[in-house]
Design an enzyme around this catalytic site. Structure first.
Site, mmCIF file in Angstrom:
data_model
loop_
_atom_site.group_PDB
_atom_site.id
_atom_site.type_symbol
_atom_site.label_atom_id
_atom_site.label_comp_id
_atom_site.label_asym_id
_atom_site.label_seq_id
_atom_site.Cartn_x
_atom_site.Cartn_y
_atom_site.Cartn_z
ATOM 1 N N PRO A 113 10.463 43.268 -4.562
ATOM 2 C CA PRO A 113 11.686 44.024 -4.863
ATOM 3 C C PRO A 113 12.572 43.374 -5.922
ATOM 4 C CG PRO A 113 11.898 42.883 -2.767
ATOM 5 C CD PRO A 113 10.453 42.744 -3.183
ATOM 6 N N LEU A 114 12.420 42.060 -6.140
ATOM 7 C CA LEU A 114 13.186 41.374 -7.187
ATOM 8 C C LEU A 114 12.316 41.057 -8.398
ATOM 9 C CD1 LEU A 114 15.384 38.875 -5.116
ATOM 10 C CD2 LEU A 114 15.781 41.287 -5.637
ATOM 11 N N LEU B 191 15.096 39.956 -11.120
ATOM 12 C CA LEU B 191 16.270 40.762 -10.785
ATOM 13 C C LEU B 191 17.238 39.992 -9.879
ATOM 14 C CD1 LEU B 191 14.403 44.131 -10.153
ATOM 15 C CD2 LEU B 191 15.873 43.582 -12.102
ATOM 16 N N TYR C 293 -3.668 35.638 3.088
ATOM 17 C CA TYR C 293 -2.556 34.758 2.743
ATOM 18 C C TYR C 293 -2.853 33.321 3.204
ATOM 19 C CZ TYR C 293 0.388 38.888 1.820
ATOM 20 O OH TYR C 293 0.917 40.055 1.325
ATOM 21 N N GLY D 229 19.214 37.380 -10.838
ATOM 22 C CA GLY D 229 20.181 36.584 -11.600
ATOM 23 C C GLY D 229 19.516 35.529 -12.473
#
Length: 323
Positions: free
Chosen positions: A212-213, A218, A53, A220
């Site tokens: 996770p989104l 996910l 990273y 909005g």
């Protein structure tokens, strides 16, 4: 904050995992340190990073930022369950990547130096190494455990059969083997339900979902586009158009539930029995505070069934595709 055991281990970790990939390339050092302080205040004790990273600033930069935060003292290191990863090439010179015994030794010592700590709690394979035998990998990890440099081993992006093989080879050596698996898992991407999740459960691994989104899709995104807050390009725009009908239905359902879409997506993962906790990767403290709200979202059987209708999942293999 809620806590649970990481897989079959005795280690207790928070149900949300702080991902640090944005620290450095997206978030300045001072703000990164503030986010980590805030995470501890929220009760998040599980921090995840990787040696590669750092993005445009260079590989290793994120670990250095985390290490500088530990160096501030105040029991920061003692309060954190620290996970990092190896596999990716750190340079173009041979043996500076993958899972050879030589690279495990070198990469571990380099991460310890950057992180300014004497041990890694969970040392994770960022990817499966198809060229290095498990005997070599586990011997190197056993040595690191004996030296006190690592406590547990974990995997990331493994297939179900990789997990099964790794555990079988570890048992031959009377070694603990893996205690966790990081996989991409969210309402839009549920392929791990076929074989990875069953393999993890059968072998006592805690599952740590990343993305996770699904890159914000996910969270909005349709509403944000409509309000002019967000603009998508490339693969993200293509994925949205491919799934627009489902995502629009999802955002409408989240509104009916009285929650933000991102909160529902995280809460759904927290309701999956194989999941220890999803990785949240905030760029700002506000994003961290928003993610913590998901812990208060309770989804009943009807809500979970509706989400399955919007985003169909998989039965465990082979029932998914055979009798």
């Amino acid at each position: 904050m809620e806590y649970t055991h990481l897989g079959r281990s005795g280690l207790k970790v928070s149900r949300l995992v702080l991902g640090t990939m944005n620290f450095g390339p997206q978030t300045e050092t001072a703000d990164s340190h503030s986010i980590m302080d805030a995470a501890l205040e929220h009760g998040i004790n599980y921090f995840d990073t990787a040696n590669v990273y750092g993005g445009r600033l260079g590989r290793g930069i994120t670990e250095e930022i985390v290490g500088d935060w530990f160096a501030q003292g105040g029991e920061r290191r003692e309060r954190v369950v620290l996970a990092t990863k190896l596999y990716g090439d750190m340079t173009d010179w041979p043996n500076n990547g993958k899972l050879s015994a030589l690279n495990i030794r070198r990469a571990l010592d380099a991460s310890l130096k950057r992180l300014k700590t004497d041990h890694i709690d969970i040392y994770q394979f960022h990817h499966v190494d198809r060229e290095t035998p498990w005997d070599e990998i586990w011997q190197a990890m056993e040595t690191a455990v004996a030296q006190g440099k690592i406590l547990y081993a974990g995997s990331s992006n493994f297939a179900g059969w990789h997990i099964a093989t790794a555990q079988a080879e570890a048992r031959k050596r009377n070694f603990t083997g893996l205690v966790s698996e990081q996989s991409i898992y969210n309402l839009l991407t549920r392929d791990v339900e076929l074989e990875v999740l069953p393999a993890a459960v059968a072998n006592g691994l805690g599952v740590i979902p990343w993305s996770p989104l699904h890159g914000g899709l996910l969270g909005g995104v349709v509403r944000k586009q409509r309000d002019g807050v967000r603009r998508l390009e490339g693969r993200a725009a293509e994925t949205l158009e491919k799934n627009r009908e489902a995502i629009e239905a999802y955002e409408e359902f989240a509104e009916q539930l009285g929650h933000e879409p991102g909160d529902v997506a995280l809460a759904w993962l927290l309701h999956q029995p194989a999941v220890t906790g999803p990785i949240i990767g905030p760029r700002t403290q506000a994003q961290l505070d928003a993610a913590v709200r998901a812990l208060d979202v309770k989804l009943d059987a009807d809500a979970l069934a509706r989400l399955d209708e919007i985003f169909p999942g998989h039965k465990t293999a082979p029932e998914d595709y055979a009798w």
